[in-house]
Design an enzyme around this catalytic site. Structure first.
Site, PDB file in Angstrom:
ATOM      1  N   SER A 184       0.867  -1.378  -0.094  1.00 18.65           N
ATOM      2  CA  SER A 184       0.129   0.028  -0.112  1.00 18.65           C
ATOM      3  C   SER A 184       0.997   1.208  -0.008  1.00 18.65           C
ATOM      4  CB  SER A 184      -1.023   0.120   1.191  1.00 18.65           C
ATOM      5  OG  SER A 184      -1.936   0.715   1.142  1.00 18.65           O
ATOM      6  N   ASP A 338     -10.213  -3.420  -5.474  1.00 17.40           N
ATOM      7  CA  ASP A 338      -9.128  -2.352  -4.659  1.00 17.40           C
ATOM      8  C   ASP A 338      -9.072  -1.217  -5.753  1.00 17.40           C
ATOM      9  OD1 ASP A 338      -7.191  -0.785  -3.542  1.00 17.40           O
ATOM     10  OD2 ASP A 338      -5.594  -2.604  -3.846  1.00 17.40           O
ATOM     11  N   HIS A 368      -8.243  -4.827  -0.989  1.00 19.31           N
ATOM     12  CA  HIS A 368      -7.078  -4.121  -0.419  1.00 19.31           C
ATOM     13  C   HIS A 368      -6.627  -4.561   0.961  1.00 19.31           C
ATOM     14  CE1 HIS A 368      -4.017  -0.908  -0.896  1.00 19.31           C
ATOM     15  NE2 HIS A 368      -4.522  -0.687   0.483  1.00 19.31           N
TER      16      HIS A 368
END
Ligand code: NAG
Ligand code: NAG
Ligand code: NAG
Length: 398
Positions: A184, A338, A368
């Protein structure tokens, strides 16, 4: 009577509101995910209040912190480096040859997260166990107190410290077998520091592999097909991602509003749109029925005040081919559900076009954060499956 009904109705509506999430049927363990999601949403709703009271942005997440506990197989220590906390995992067993190493950068929207969070601590231990690797898991100073480029610079400083001959020797690390990995916002930092590393004459030791797990890679176009399809998806919604992005540079809400409307890039910077043009960079199956439109230009003052979002150290997709060409073997993991899916896919296309060796793992039933959901705390089957695949890949390639 109506009072009683009202008393019953209000909690029902609240529960429904917090639990409701359009979770696609491909995603397993619906109920568990919904519970976690409602906890996250309640937390996001009370966050501004807590911040006003002087707490950090997500104080409830402190429960995720675990102390550095060594056992018979691994020595775990927390170290301070330039005031940045770094958790180091070293296998206890003696080795006659130098070991491989993973330099890991956690996620959390630059606003939360820590190497000391249970799921990251556990990932570090698994890397020791499966890869017999030394793992250096770094923190960095967070929003809203610190903005870009502090996060980038903190990570780069720790990396610079680690990639020295003397330090690697101390930890028994083979300088030709180092991976930089992160998820991320951590994936964003992986891509950014690796690009800088290539051009840094002071650091002689380069890395063998970079690994980007559902990375954040660009702030120019927030109307990609993945943003459109997943604007209300669990874990990270479009609105939140725009908040993370705008807060990376400023607390000024004007940037957030411009980003949500996808009108923040000034006309002087239109030449950068080609680097994030999903019409050319996305594979057909991800474009499906979507029609490309160039983002609308924003006011120049906004970019003059907060130039960070046009900076390649914040948006690594803006690097030109001459930089990309020299990147090491790259592993990219993307998830179908995502908002950030297409960031990863576009980087993949750009790297391939620049002749970089890239290995892509697309998780069809993934959302995610899926790797962290494989931790024993959350225990998602799809997460465990992906962690195992990931560790196997690292073992074979690092
Ligand atoms: C240490 O490693 C051994 C052999 O792999 C394993 O059986 C044992 O469970 C490990 N100990 C811990 C605390 O993980
Ligand atoms: C570390 O943090 C302390 C307290 O916040 C500060 O006084 C000190 O100057 C910092 N040191 C460095 C090297 O940044
Ligand atoms: C994006 O790509 C499409 C298709 O190749 C092209 O028509 C369009 O002009 C491009 N837009 C920008 C801003 O690069």
């Amino acid at each position: 009577m109506w009072k009683k009904s009202l008393c019953l109705l209000i909690p029902c509506v609240l529960i429904a509101y917090y639990c409701y999430a359009p979770i696609p049927h491909e995603i397993e363990q619906h109920w568990e995910l919904m519970m976690i999601w409602s906890f996250m949403r309640i937390q996001m709703h009370i966050a501004p209040l807590l911040e006003m009271l002087g707490f950090g942005p997500f104080p409830l997440l402190e429960i995720l912190v675990v102390p550095p506990i060594s056992d018979e197989n691994v020595t775990v220590t927390d170290n301070l480096f330039n005031n940045v906390s770094v958790r180091v995992f070293v296998p206890k067993q003696k080795s006659s040859t130098p070991r491989r190493a993973v330099f890991y950068i956690h996620g959390g929207g630059w606003v939360t997260g820590s190497a000391a969070w249970g799921p990251y601590d556990e990932l570090g231990r698994w890397m020791v166990e499966r890869l017999d690797a030394v793992v250096v898991s770094t923190d960095y100073r967070l929003l809203p107190k610190y903005h870009f480029p502090t996060q980038f610079e903190d990570v780069y400083d720790v990396l610079r410290w680690f990639l020295r001959k003397k330090v690697l020797a101390e930890y028994g690390v083979d300088p030709t077998r180092i991976c930089i990995a992160g998820d991320s916002a951590g994936g964003n930092l992986v891509a950014a520091v690796n690009q800088k590393l290539l051009n840094d004459p002071e650091i002689k030791i380069k890395v063998k592999i970079q690994s980007l797990i559902y990375p954040v890679l660009q702030a120019l176009d927030m109307d990609l097909p993945s943003y459109r399809e997943n604007s209300h998806m669990v874990i990270v919604k479009k609105q939140q991602m725009a908040e993370f992005w705008s807060r990376y540079f400023t607390s000024d809400k004007a940037l957030l509003e411009a980003m949500v409307a996808n009108q923040h890039t000034p006309v002087e910077s239109s030449h950068l749109f080609k680097f994030v043009n999903w019409s050319t960079l996305l594979p057909e199956r991800f474009k499906k029925g979507h029609v490309y439109t160039t983002p609308i230009h924003g006011p120049s003052e906004l970019a003059k005040k907060y130039p960070g979002f046009l900076d390649v150290q914040a948006s690594p997709l803006l690097a030109d081919d001459s930089t990309l060409r020299r990147l090491p073997l790259t592993h990219i993991l993307t998830c179908q559900y995502d908002v950030l899916r297409d960031d990863g896919l576009m980087y993949l296309s750009r790297l391939r076009a620049a002749d970089v060796r890239v290995v892509h793992e697309h998780v069809e039933d993934g959302f995610h954060g899926i790797l962290s959901f494989g931790s024993s705390l959350l225990n998602f089957r799809a997460g465990k499956r992906e962690v195992n695949k990931y560790l196997k890949w690292l073992k074979e390639n690092l």
